[in-house]
Design a protein around this motif. Structure first.
Motif, PDB file in Angstrom:
ATOM      1  N   THR A 437       0.855  -1.192   0.000  1.00 44.56           N
ATOM      2  CA  THR A 437       0.000   0.000   0.000  1.00 44.56           C
ATOM      3  C   THR A 437       0.887   1.235   0.000  1.00 44.56           C
ATOM      4  N   VAL A 438       0.637   2.110  -0.971  1.00 41.75           N
ATOM      5  CA  VAL A 438       1.378   3.368  -1.061  1.00 41.75           C
ATOM      6  C   VAL A 438       0.368   4.503  -0.954  1.00 41.75           C
ATOM      7  N   VAL A 439       0.674   5.483  -0.096  1.00 50.53           N
ATOM      8  CA  VAL A 439      -0.236   6.608   0.142  1.00 50.53           C
ATOM      9  C   VAL A 439       0.449   7.899  -0.289  1.00 50.53           C
ATOM     10  N   LEU A 440      -0.204   8.600  -1.212  1.00 53.53           N
ATOM     11  CA  LEU A 440       0.231   9.932  -1.619  1.00 53.53           C
ATOM     12  C   LEU A 440      -0.614  10.946  -0.857  1.00 53.53           C
ATOM     13  N   ARG A 441       0.037  11.843  -0.136  1.00 48.13           N
ATOM     14  CA  ARG A 441      -0.667  12.855   0.648  1.00 48.13           C
ATOM     15  C   ARG A 441      -0.370  14.231   0.061  1.00 48.13           C
ATOM     16  N   LEU A 442      -1.436  14.960  -0.290  1.00 50.92           N
ATOM     17  CA  LEU A 442      -1.303  16.317  -0.812  1.00 50.92           C
ATOM     18  C   LEU A 442      -2.104  17.267   0.065  1.00 50.92           C
ATOM     19  N   PRO A 443      -1.573  18.455   0.341  1.00 54.65           N
ATOM     20  CA  PRO A 443      -2.310  19.398   1.206  1.00 54.65           C
ATOM     21  C   PRO A 443      -3.553  19.935   0.527  1.00 54.65           C
ATOM     22  N   ARG A 444      -4.592  20.103   1.309  1.00 56.38           N
ATOM     23  CA  ARG A 444      -5.816  20.716   0.798  1.00 56.38           C
ATOM     24  C   ARG A 444      -5.651  22.229   0.730  1.00 56.38           C
ATOM     25  N   PRO A 445      -6.520  22.900  -0.013  1.00 55.83           N
ATOM     26  CA  PRO A 445      -6.418  24.367  -0.078  1.00 55.83           C
ATOM     27  C   PRO A 445      -6.504  24.984   1.308  1.00 55.83           C
ATOM     28  N   ASP A 446      -5.555  25.854   1.604  1.00 51.50           N
ATOM     29  CA  ASP A 446      -5.483  26.527   2.897  1.00 51.50           C
ATOM     30  C   ASP A 446      -6.443  27.710   2.904  1.00 51.50           C
ATOM     31  N   PRO A 447      -7.359  27.768   3.885  1.00 45.85           N
ATOM     32  CA  PRO A 447      -8.276  28.913   3.923  1.00 45.85           C
ATOM     33  C   PRO A 447      -7.552  30.257   3.992  1.00 45.85           C
ATOM     34  N   ARG A 448      -6.310  30.254   4.529  1.00 45.26           N
ATOM     35  CA  ARG A 448      -5.561  31.499   4.614  1.00 45.26           C
ATOM     36  C   ARG A 448      -5.120  31.997   3.252  1.00 45.26           C
ATOM     37  N   ARG A 449      -5.184  31.104   2.236  1.00 46.22           N
ATOM     38  CA  ARG A 449      -4.782  31.512   0.905  1.00 46.22           C
ATOM     39  C   ARG A 449      -5.925  32.121   0.108  1.00 46.22           C
ATOM     40  N   ALA A 450      -7.053  32.254   0.736  1.00 48.16           N
ATOM     41  CA  ALA A 450      -8.185  32.825  -0.002  1.00 48.16           C
ATOM     42  C   ALA A 450      -7.883  34.263  -0.381  1.00 48.16           C
ATOM     43  N   THR A 451      -8.389  34.694  -1.546  1.00 46.03           N
ATOM     44  CA  THR A 451      -8.164  36.056  -2.000  1.00 46.03           C
ATOM     45  C   THR A 451      -8.816  37.023  -1.030  1.00 46.03           C
ATOM     46  N   PRO A 452      -8.107  38.047  -0.587  1.00 45.40           N
ATOM     47  CA  PRO A 452      -8.713  39.011   0.328  1.00 45.40           C
ATOM     48  C   PRO A 452      -9.889  39.714  -0.317  1.00 45.40           C
ATOM     49  N   ALA A 453     -10.760  40.241   0.525  1.00 47.00           N
ATOM     50  CA  ALA A 453     -11.962  40.894  -0.005  1.00 47.00           C
ATOM     51  C   ALA A 453     -11.609  42.065  -0.905  1.00 47.00           C
ATOM     52  N   GLY A 454     -10.497  42.709  -0.668  1.00 42.89           N
ATOM     53  CA  GLY A 454     -10.087  43.825  -1.506  1.00 42.89           C
ATOM     54  C   GLY A 454      -8.842  44.484  -0.948  1.00 42.89           C
ATOM     55  N   VAL A 455      -8.115  45.190  -1.798  1.00 38.01           N
ATOM     56  CA  VAL A 455      -6.951  45.957  -1.381  1.00 38.01           C
ATOM     57  C   VAL A 455      -7.158  47.400  -1.828  1.00 38.01           C
ATOM     58  N   ASP A 456      -6.455  48.298  -1.146  1.00 33.43           N
ATOM     59  CA  ASP A 456      -6.642  49.716  -1.449  1.00 33.43           C
ATOM     60  C   ASP A 456      -6.259  50.031  -2.897  1.00 33.43           C
ATOM     61  N   SER A 457      -5.126  49.467  -3.305  1.00 28.75           N
ATOM     62  CA  SER A 457      -4.670  49.703  -4.676  1.00 28.75           C
ATOM     63  C   SER A 457      -3.723  48.595  -5.076  1.00 28.75           C
ATOM     64  N   LEU A 458      -3.534  48.418  -6.382  1.00 24.87           N
ATOM     65  CA  LEU A 458      -2.572  47.427  -6.858  1.00 24.87           C
ATOM     66  C   LEU A 458      -1.818  48.000  -8.044  1.00 24.87           C
ATOM     67  N   LEU A 459      -0.628  47.447  -8.259  1.00 22.13           N
ATOM     68  CA  LEU A 459       0.256  47.922  -9.320  1.00 22.13           C
ATOM     69  C   LEU A 459       0.543  46.776 -10.276  1.00 22.13           C
ATOM     70  N   ILE A 460       0.332  46.996 -11.582  1.00 24.18           N
ATOM     71  CA  ILE A 460       0.643  46.008 -12.615  1.00 24.18           C
ATOM     72  C   ILE A 460       1.895  46.486 -13.339  1.00 24.18           C
ATOM     73  N   VAL A 461       2.937  45.660 -13.310  1.00 20.39           N
ATOM     74  CA  VAL A 461       4.215  46.004 -13.939  1.00 20.39           C
ATOM     75  C   VAL A 461       4.445  45.026 -15.086  1.00 20.39           C
ATOM     76  N   ASP A 462       4.358  45.517 -16.329  1.00 20.87           N
ATOM     77  CA  ASP A 462       4.522  44.655 -17.496  1.00 20.87           C
ATOM     78  C   ASP A 462       4.821  45.549 -18.701  1.00 20.87           C
ATOM     79  N   ASP A 463       5.726  45.082 -19.562  1.00 25.32           N
ATOM     80  CA  ASP A 463       6.066  45.879 -20.746  1.00 25.32           C
ATOM     81  C   ASP A 463       5.054  45.686 -21.874  1.00 25.32           C
ATOM     82  N   ASP A 464       4.109  44.756 -21.698  1.00 26.87           N
ATOM     83  CA  ASP A 464       3.065  44.506 -22.695  1.00 26.87           C
ATOM     84  C   ASP A 464       1.806  45.276 -22.290  1.00 26.87           C
ATOM     85  N   ALA A 465       1.520  46.373 -23.017  1.00 26.42           N
ATOM     86  CA  ALA A 465       0.382  47.225 -22.663  1.00 26.42           C
ATOM     87  C   ALA A 465      -0.939  46.485 -22.795  1.00 26.42           C
ATOM     88  N   ASP A 466      -1.063  45.638 -23.836  1.00 24.00           N
ATOM     89  CA  ASP A 466      -2.311  44.888 -24.019  1.00 24.00           C
ATOM     90  C   ASP A 466      -2.575  43.961 -22.840  1.00 24.00           C
TER      91      ASP A 466
END
Length: 582
Positions: A437-466
């Motif tokens: 018997t071989v058991v593979l164990r993988l972690p379940r999604p951590d509730p702490r990783r949930a996307t926050p309800a919102g942030v004041d502002s965010l910055l997108i840094v990319d040389d591709d304008a599209d």
């Protein structure tokens, strides 16, 4: 008087100087009779003398009585009188009693003095106490000359005791001095040995550092060799397999049965060799850390269907049944689907190889923390002394089935490395002759990783304008204040003016690239706790975004969806929470 006491030993009057001498002599004899040591006898006599003189000088008529107390064992002497209070009467005697007696209790017209006896001291029998009373009553009144002779005798005994103690002190001092000489010599010897040991340790560290560098270089050389040889072998092996298939394919010249069998042997040998080369290459990548997981939501039902279809043809015996149970409902899993399928296919194939009859079964279940994939079989099992060694590269357990089964000894080590890359683990249990018997164990999604309800502002840094515009539309629900930067230097300038709550950072940009920007962020205390999602077309080999590396989430441009975006943002916040002290 506290404690339990027997009848008093003797009672004496104290009104004149001669009475003081009698009380002193009586106190010493009583102390000796009840087992007090010589020094304690002198202490008792001295205190009785000073207290008695204080009473005589004050002109009061007192009575003193001697009592033997049982619990705790002690000699108790009580002075009692009428008239003046004890505080006005006692002068020298109170100070002497406090210094020489074990307990002093002073009342209005009462002084109680306690001298403890040794627990091992023998308690006089009633007959002994009766004789002591008789002797004390017959002594009569002591004269000053009698008291002087007694005090001279006490002084001589004290001097003899002090002389003996002085001699013992001198002897101990000589021994201590001799011991000190030995300690100094030993300290010098130990210091020299310690210094020599330290030199050896320094030399050993230097040798270990050199060996570590050599080992690292050898490991890198081994990895390069595996990678290079794997790439170099693939082309000729594919040619051999292709030519063998052409010889047996439609439109080929007819072959005799013997020729066809030999060509099929060539084809099988080529396929086995290609499998070995592929496993070598994947193992080299996993060992060197160049395999990077790309987590996403995984449909376990689809995974089960894929495994069932891929492995159906490998079941060559009617006595072996392959069972892949689909979980209902399927627990949520966020992981790299390709790596997960490779691990399970490897484990199931391994079980099918070494199971002659019975079944090979895959079951999936979950708890609050993990999703478990259990592969069990009714095969030949693994001996106890080989159950850890099967995870060593190229190790194979010798048995009758091994002779007719193609294998490289890389499958289980490769599966365990993939499991560790996915953040889980792989464990094995087996009973020889009963199955594995071989058991593979993988972690379940951590509730702490949930996307926050919102942030004041965010910055997108990319040389591709599209791409910036497309990403800005997707993250509009995370923050209404979305700012842009076209390259790394512009991003640093924007951070100096405004601190965002989240950054999306392209990894490959002209000039100052995303990795350099991220390193600057993590080095500045005021910016190090900003969550960052690294955005790239393909993750380069060796990219470490974990808590030990650049501490960021990962988002592939080819897989930008609301779901993957949510996962990447959650990972960015989680890795900062785990690694940045608050």
């Amino acid at each position: 008087m506290t404690g339990r006491a027997r009848d008093e030993l003797i009672r004496l009057p104290v009104s004149a100087e001669t009475d003081v001498f009698t009380v002193r002599r009586c106190g010493r004899e009583v102390a000796a009779a009840v087992g007090l040591e010589g020094q304690d006898q002198v202490r008792v006599a001295t205190v009785l003398s000073d207290v008695g003189r204080d009473l005589v000088r004050a002109g009061v008529k007192a009575t003193v009585r001697f009592v033997l107390q049982e619990a705790p064992p002690a000699l108790v002497v009580e002075f009692g009188w009428q008239g003046a209070a004890a505080e006005a009467v006692l002068k020298t005697g109170r100070d002497t009693a406090d210094r020489l007696m074990d307990g002093v209790r002073v009342g209005q017209n009462l002084v109680s003095l306690h001298k403890l006896r040794a627990p091992a001291a023998r308690t006089p029998a009633p007959a002994d106490l009766a004789r002591l009373r008789e002797v004390l009553e017959q002594r009569g009144v002591s004269t000053p000359m009698d008291e002087l002779r007694a005090q001279n005798q006490e002084l001589l005994e004290t001097l003899e005791s002090l002389e003996a103690k002085n001699q013992e002190m001198m002897r101990l001092n000589d021994e201590l001095e001799e011991t000190n000489h030995g300690v100094v010599a030993l300290y010098k010897e130990l210091s020299e040995e310690l210094e020599e040991t330290n030199r050896g340790v320094v030399a050993l560290y230097a040798e270990l550092n050199e060996k570590s560098s050599q080992l690292k270089a050898a490991s890198e050389a081994k990895t390069r060799f595996w990678s290079n040889i794997s790439h170099e072998l693939r082309a000729p092996i594919n040619s051999v397999i292709g030519l063998a298939r052409l010889l047996t394919g439609p439109g080929a010249d007819p072959l005799t049965d013997d020729q066809r069998r030999q060509v099929e042997l060539v084809n099988d040998a080529g396929s086995t060799l290609l499998s070995l080369v592929n496993e070598l290459l994947d193992t080299a990548k996993a060992e060197s850390g160049r395999l990077v997981a790309q987590p996403a939501q995984v449909d376990l039902t689809a995974v089960c269907l894929q495994l069932r279809g891929a492995l159906r043809s490998t079941v060559t015996s009617r006595e072996v049944k392959l069972v892949i149970e689909e979980p209902d409902p399927a627990p949520p899993v966020i992981t790299d689907e390709t790596m997960l399928v490779r691990i399970l296919r490897n484990l199931l194939s391994n079980s099918l190889k070494f199971t002659e009859r019975g079944e090979v079964r895959l079951t999936i279940d979950a708890d609050e923390d993990n999703v478990r994939f259990t592969v069990s079989d009714t095969g030949i099992g693994i001996p106890d002394d080989h159950q850890e060694r099967v995870f060593e590269e190229f190790h194979q357990v010798r048995n009758d089935l091994q002779i007719g089964v193609a294998g490289t000894g890389l499958g289980l080590p490769y599966a365990r490395r993939l499991a560790e890359i996915l953040g889980g683990g792989l464990t094995l249990s087996s009973e020889h002759g009963r199955g594995t018997t071989v058991v593979l164990r993988l972690p379940r999604p951590d509730p702490r990783r949930a996307t926050p309800a919102g942030v004041d502002s965010l910055l997108i840094v990319d040389d591709d304008a599209d791409f910036r515009d497309r990403l800005a539309r997707l993250v509009h629900g995370v923050s209404a204040d979305v700012r842009h930067a076209a390259d790394g230097r512009e991003a640093i300038e924007a951070l100096d003016e405004h601190r965002p709550g989240l950054i999306f950072l392209d990894l490959f940009m002209p000039g100052m690239n995303g990795k350099e920007v991220l390193q600057v962020l993590r080095e500045k205390p005021e910016l190090r706790d900003i969550p960052v999602v690294v955005v790239t077309s393909s993750a380069p080999e060796g990219l470490d975004l974990t808590g030990a590396g650049l501490r960021a989430g990962l988002l592939l441009k080819s897989q930008v969806t609301p779901e993957t975006l949510k996962l990447a943002i959650g990972e960015a916040f989680a890795v900062v929470a785990r690694t940045v002290p608050r």
